[in-house]
Each structure stands twice: as C-alpha cells, then as structure tokens.
Write an enzyme that holds these catalytic residues in place. Structure first.
Site, short mmCIF file in Angstrom:
data_model
loop_
_atom_site.label_atom_id
_atom_site.label_comp_id
_atom_site.label_asym_id
_atom_site.label_seq_id
_atom_site.Cartn_x
_atom_site.Cartn_y
_atom_site.Cartn_z
N HIS A 100 -35.39 55.83 58.17
CA HIS A 100 -34.98 57.06 58.83
C HIS A 100 -33.72 56.90 59.66
O HIS A 100 -33.40 57.73 60.50
CB HIS A 100 -36.13 57.67 59.61
CG HIS A 100 -37.02 58.48 58.71
ND1 HIS A 100 -37.54 57.95 57.55
CD2 HIS A 100 -37.42 59.76 58.74
CE1 HIS A 100 -38.24 58.88 56.93
NE2 HIS A 100 -38.19 59.99 57.62
N ASP A 161 -40.75 62.58 68.59
CA ASP A 161 -41.14 63.93 68.15
C ASP A 161 -41.77 63.92 66.76
O ASP A 161 -42.47 64.85 66.38
CB ASP A 161 -39.91 64.85 68.08
CG ASP A 161 -39.33 65.10 69.45
OD1 ASP A 161 -40.04 64.86 70.44
OD2 ASP A 161 -38.17 65.54 69.52
N GLU A 272 -39.98 69.10 77.19
CA GLU A 272 -38.73 69.05 76.45
C GLU A 272 -38.02 70.38 76.65
O GLU A 272 -38.45 71.22 77.45
CB GLU A 272 -38.96 68.76 74.96
CG GLU A 272 -39.30 67.31 74.66
CD GLU A 272 -39.04 66.90 73.21
OE1 GLU A 272 -38.45 67.69 72.45
OE2 GLU A 272 -39.45 65.78 72.84
#
Ligand SMILES: Cc1cc2nc3c(=O)[nH]c(=O)nc-3n(C[C@H](O)[C@H](O)[C@H](O)COP(=O)(O)OP(=O)(O)OC[C@H]3O[C@@H](n4cnc5c(N)ncnc54)[C@H](O)[C@@H]3O)c2cc1C
Ligand SMILES: *[C@@H]1O[C@H](CO)[C@@H](O)[C@H](O)[C@H]1NC(C)=O
Ligand SMILES: *[C@@H]1O[C@H](CO)[C@@H](O)[C@H](O)[C@H]1NC(C)=O
Ligand SMILES: *[C@@H]1O[C@H](CO)[C@@H](O)[C@H](O)[C@H]1NC(C)=O
Length: 522
Positions: A100, A161, A272
């Site tokens: 990723h 997340d 957040e």
C-alpha cells in the site's frame, strides 16, 4: 579473471545514468545462488508483476526475484546471503507488506521482494492479564489482529483508518488515526520487536533490550531491518461505538474545538476531521460508509461553493452503559460550536467502525476506481501555522475537493517518542493533513498531472510561508531533501544505517540510500 560483459554493462550504465538505472541489471550469479539456499519457503523468478506494483500506481520496478518466506530464518538466510556477497552484488531487498505504498517504497528494482504476508500466521498469540498484548507476524494485516484479539475481548489501542495494511508496513511509518491524540501513533504502542537486520541477524529488541535498534525501526522506513514479529499493547475492546459527525463553516471554531477535545481529560475516544470544498456530491466520497438515511441531514453535506469542515468523533460503549455514554457525549457536544442542525450520529459495532474504510474499498473496486493512480500528499503541520496554511490552501489553491477526501485533525506531540525514527514538527500540538486524491483520468481535473501540480503548489506555498511542514509517508529524490526532512535527526539516522544495514540493502524504494556498488576486482 576478466570482468564479464555484464559488469562492463553495469559500469557503462552507472556512468551514463548516474547510478539510478544500474539496479535494473540483475546479478545473475547471485540470483543463481539464491536457488540453492536451504529454505522453508521458496523463491519465485516468474510472475513478479504484483511485486512491481503498489497502491500509488505511479511507480513500477520489476524485481529479479520474490521470496515467499516459510519462516523468519528464510528471511535471515536471504538477507545474510546478499550481505555476504558484499559490495560485489547490486541486489537489494524490500519487504513488501500489503503493497500500500504510494511511490514504490515496497519495491526493489532488480532486487528481491519479500512477500511478508506469506510468513506463517500461526504465530499470532494473545496474552490477556493486567497488561495484555498480542504477538503477531510483521506481515500480518491489522484487520486479522483485530479479529483475533477481539475473541478475547481485547484490541490494540491505536489504529490507522484502514486495516488492510500490515504491522511491519505501518510501524515503519508511524500508524496514525483518530486515536493518536490519546494513545500516540501505533509506534507508541509496541512492546517488543523481532527484526532481521541488513546483516541478516535476527534480533529481539525492546525499550530495555537492544533499544537503539528498537527505536530505529519504529518509523524507520524499513531502513534498519525487517520486522518479523511485533508485540502490540492491547486494551479491553468496547462492543459498540457512537459515531458522530458535525459541521462547521468557520475554520477557527472548528480547530479550537478539535484542540479543546484532544487536550481534555474526559473526551471522545477517536477524533478526526475533514475538509470539503465546493463539493456537490460528498456522499460519493470513498469514506461514505457513514451514510445518513435522512435527506435533510445529507443535504447539509453538500458544500456547494463553500468550504465546510466536518468534525468526526466516536465514543466507545457497551450496551449496558448506553445512558452513561449518552450523558458524556451530550456534555461534550454542549461545549462545541458546530452548526446546530448539522449533528448526526449512528451506532455501530466496534469492528464495523474500525473497518469502515474497507466497505468503501469494496464499492470502489466494483466500479474499477480502486486500482487507479493515487497521488496522495500527507503533511504534518504545526498548530501555530495551520490557519495560514488553511487560508491559502482551502478555496484558493484547491477550488474543490472532488478528487478525494482531505483529512485534518490535531494530535499531541507528547504521545510520540522522540527516540524513534519518525520525523514530526517541533510543536506541542500539530495537525495531520491528508490529501487523499485519486487520479483516474488521463487528462483534466482528475488527472495525475493536475493533482501533482496542486500538490506542488501546496508544498511550494508551505516552504515559502515557513509553515514548518513535515511530510508523513515522505517521498524525496535527493539526499539534500532527505537531510532537510530529517534536520537534526539525520546524524542519528545515518549512524543507525551504518550500524544495522551498512551495505544499504534494505527498502531501496524509499530512495534514501543507494546500495554501495563496486565492480568485481579483475
Ligand atoms: C487506503 C489506505 C489508507 C491508509 N490509511 C492510513 C492511516 O489512516 N494512517 C496511516 O498511518 N497510514 C495510512 N495508510 C498508509 C500506510 O500506512 C502505508 O501505505 C504503509 O506503507 C503500510 O502499507 P503496507 O503494510 O502495505 O506496507 P508496504 O507499502 O508494503 O511497505 C511500506 C514500507 O515499509 C517497508 N516494510 C514493509 N513491511 C515491513 C516489515 N515487516 N519490516 C520492515 N519494513 C517493512 C517496505 O519495504 C516499504 O518501504 C493508508 C494507506 C492506504 C492505501
Ligand atoms: C496502474 O494500474 C494499472 C491497472 O492495474 C496497471 O495496468 C498499470 O501498470 C499500473 N501502473 C503502474 C505505474 O503501476
Ligand atoms: C463550484 O462548483 C460548481 C460546479 O462544479 C461551479 O460551477 C462553481 O463555479 C464552483 N464554485 C466555486 C466558488 O468555485
Ligand atoms: C527527547 O525528549 C526528552 C524529554 O523531553 C529530552 O530530554 C531529550 O533531549 C529528547 N531527545 C531527543 C533526541 O530529541
């Protein structure tokens, strides 16, 4: 012995292209010798296209071999083999987590990619008790760690997340999310690591044992060793969370409220925020799993022609404590200055909340919108300059936020350990600001070129205005830029590199060090 044609070719390429291209020339002798290594797993020399890709979809480097390790020893044997070939081999080694990375950081041009997810997972072990923890493989996905620990009513404290990332991959960066303000990043919640260094040694390390290597590897961009096992601190897992979103049109009240919440003693469990600019279809956003059924509420979220700021928080609870939770939530909300009609909440299980981005992934994959270029820009910005930054970027440089979410939330510096390798701004409170753009088109506002241009404008403005930005998931091309990134920490970073990976074999895709490459003596 005369130098072979291949070595002449390497030399030629070295002079012709300044040492960048040479790594593409495979080291035939060394590659041949890999086949003879006594391994539990195996090497593959074909079908390597996956190892030449990452989530960023902007960089692609073909490796010479992929190791599917059957054990930690396999990793150590391989690295040691490359190390012992010394400066006569150009081979490098990259651990690949879930791939990723955004800019080829998990790739190794002409080198060896280690598929960390192949490391056997039977080793995951949960220890309950007064200070619970889990031991897991470095190639384990966080989602699997969650499912395993949850069986014991436990879970890690600090998250990202998105959970389809590996332990080794996020610990090599930091691992940040809405829990960071109170627990620190994931690298602040590690008790012990097992690491294969760039010399091929297997070393167990912790704050008390081989502590320099332990701290080096945390946020170390894979430069000092391959994390093969991590011991992660756990806490009691709640069953449910109340998940709340509210909107602001005023940046000052938005950030003051965020800052108040992250410094309060009794506060939310996750905090957040994100920014929407002239967004007419925010509900098409890739984090849209928070899907309000109520059309009145939904219409609030259309930021037509405006900049809106969304504060997102959660409160953990167990079903029997719902009254208490509601009272605490109301006490907190009462202190905030959001647009009153914009309050929306939903109750979901803890696992549903933590795995929230995955449902967006599934939807985007179905539309062919996941495997597209991702020119992301992640910044850390000191509190003292966040307003200057916001005034210029939101609405001026960026006229809309239709390319992807823009995250913005503050964290407390004292939760970060300054002995680790991660670089952060030097201020007690700083903001994480993520421009998570997708660039599916070849031209126009959704193209790579357009998005990179906007990113550059943001970076140039920040430099000129002295914002004091540090990049998260940093990507630089020159030593000068890396030195500027590390500042006073560069000396320590170099010393650690010399100690643990002196030949610069590991994680070449970060582009910080070049493997020392000398031709064979003739
Ligand atoms: C959809 C999405 C959401 C994200 N959300 C967040 C977020 O909320 N917070 C956050 O902090 N980050 C987030 N990230 C970024 C994430 O932390 C990075 O992508 C990171 O690289 C982890 O991915 P990975 O496990 O696939 O590692 P890879 O990309 O495979 O590897 C990353 C780097 O670490 C090295 N590496 C990999 N495994 C090891 C190991 N075992 N030991 C040593 N080095 C290793 C690699 O060589 C490479 O240099 C997100 C990424 C995506 C794609
Ligand atoms: C980007 O993804 C597409 C589709 O999967 C692939 O064909 C292409 O090679 C990728 N490009 C890079 C640079 O990785
Ligand atoms: C907002 O977007 C719409 C449609 O995309 C556009 O017509 C309008 O000019 C934009 N407004 C601003 C203030 O940029
Ligand atoms: C880390 O922080 C401690 C405590 O604030 C300080 O004494 C120390 O000098 C710092 N170390 C580094 C390397 O910055």
């Amino acid at each position: 012995m005369k130098p072979s044609v291949l070595q002449y070719l390497k030399l030629f390429l070295l002079f012709a292209f300044g040492g960048v291209i040479i790594a593409h020339v495979p080291d035939q002798d060394v590659l041949e010798s890999l086949r003879k290594l006594p391994l539990d797993g195996h090497f593959s020399f074909r079908d390597m296209s996956t190892a030449a890709r990452d989530f960023g979809n902007l960089s692609s480097f073909m490796p010479a071999a992929v190791l599917h390790p059957g054990s930690v020893d396999d990793i150590a044997i391989t690295v040691r083999h490359v190390f012992l070939k010394g400066e006569h081999s150009m081979l490098t080694v990259a651990a690949r987590g879930h791939g990723h990375s955004l800019r080829g950081q998990c790739q190794a041009a002409g080198g060896i990619v280690i598929k960390m997810e192949s490391l056997p997972t039977a080793r995951m072990q949960v220890h309950s008790g007064a200070s619970p923890y889990v031991d897991a493989s470095g190639g384990e996905l966080w989602i699997n760690v969650l499912h395993e620990t949850f069986k014991y009513g436990l879970a890690p404290k600090s998250w990202t997340d998105y959970l389809h990332l590996t332990i080794g991959g996020t610990l090599s960066n930091a691992g940040v999310s809405g829990q960071t303000f109170r627990h620190g990043p994931q690298i602040s919640n590690v008790i012990e690591l097992e690491i294969v260094t760039g010399r091929g040694d297997i070393i167990t390390c912790s704050p008390d044992q081989n502590s320099d290597l332990f701290h080096a590897a945390l946020g170390g961009l894979g430069q000092f060793g391959i994390i093969t096992r991590a011991r992660i601190a756990l806490e009691r897992a709640p069953k449910m969370v109340r998940w709340i979103r509210v909107l602001y049109s005023d940046f000052i009240s938005f950030t003051e409220d965020q800052e108040m919440l992250i410094s309060a003693e009794r506060t939310f469990d996750y905090i957040e925020g994100f920014v929407t600019i002239n967004r007419t279809g925010i509900l098409n956003n890739w984090r849209s799993s928070f899907n309000p059924q109520d059309p009145v509420w939904a219409s609030q979220f259309e930021s037509d022609g405006r900049v809106l700021f969304c504060l997102e928080m959660t409160k953990n609870y167990n079903p029997e404590e719902v009254d208490n939770m509601e009272q605490e939530v109301n006490n907190l909300l009462y202190q905030l200055r959001y647009i009153p009609q914009s309050l929306f909440h939903t109750d979901v299980t803890y696992i549903e909340f933590l795995d929230r981005v995955h449902s967006s992934e599934v939807k985007l994959r179905a539309k062919g919108m996941w495997e597209v270029p991702h020119p992301w820009l992640n910044l850390m910005i000191p509190k003292s300059s966040i307003h200057t930054f916001a005034r210029e970027v939101f609405g001026k440089i960026l006229k809309d936020s239709n390319n992807g979410p823009i995250l913005l939330y503050p964290v407390n510096k004292f939760r970060w350990d300054n002995r680790t390798s991660v670089v952060i701004p030097d201020e007690e409170v700083f903001y994480l600001v993520g421009f998570l753009s997708s660039a599916p088109s070849s031209s126009g506002p959704h193209s790579i070129e357009h998005t990179l241009n906007l990113n550059n404008q943001i970076i140039e403005f920040s430099d000129k205005a002295g914002i004091g930005v540090k990049q998260y998931l940093p990507n630089y091309n020159t030593e000068q830029e890396w030195k500027a990134h590390f500042e006073a920490r560069w000396e320590t970073f170099l010393r650690r590199k010399n100690a643990y990976d002196p030949l610069a074999i590991l994680a070449p895709g970060q582009g910080i060090f070049q493997k020392a490459s000398l031709p064979l003596p003739s």
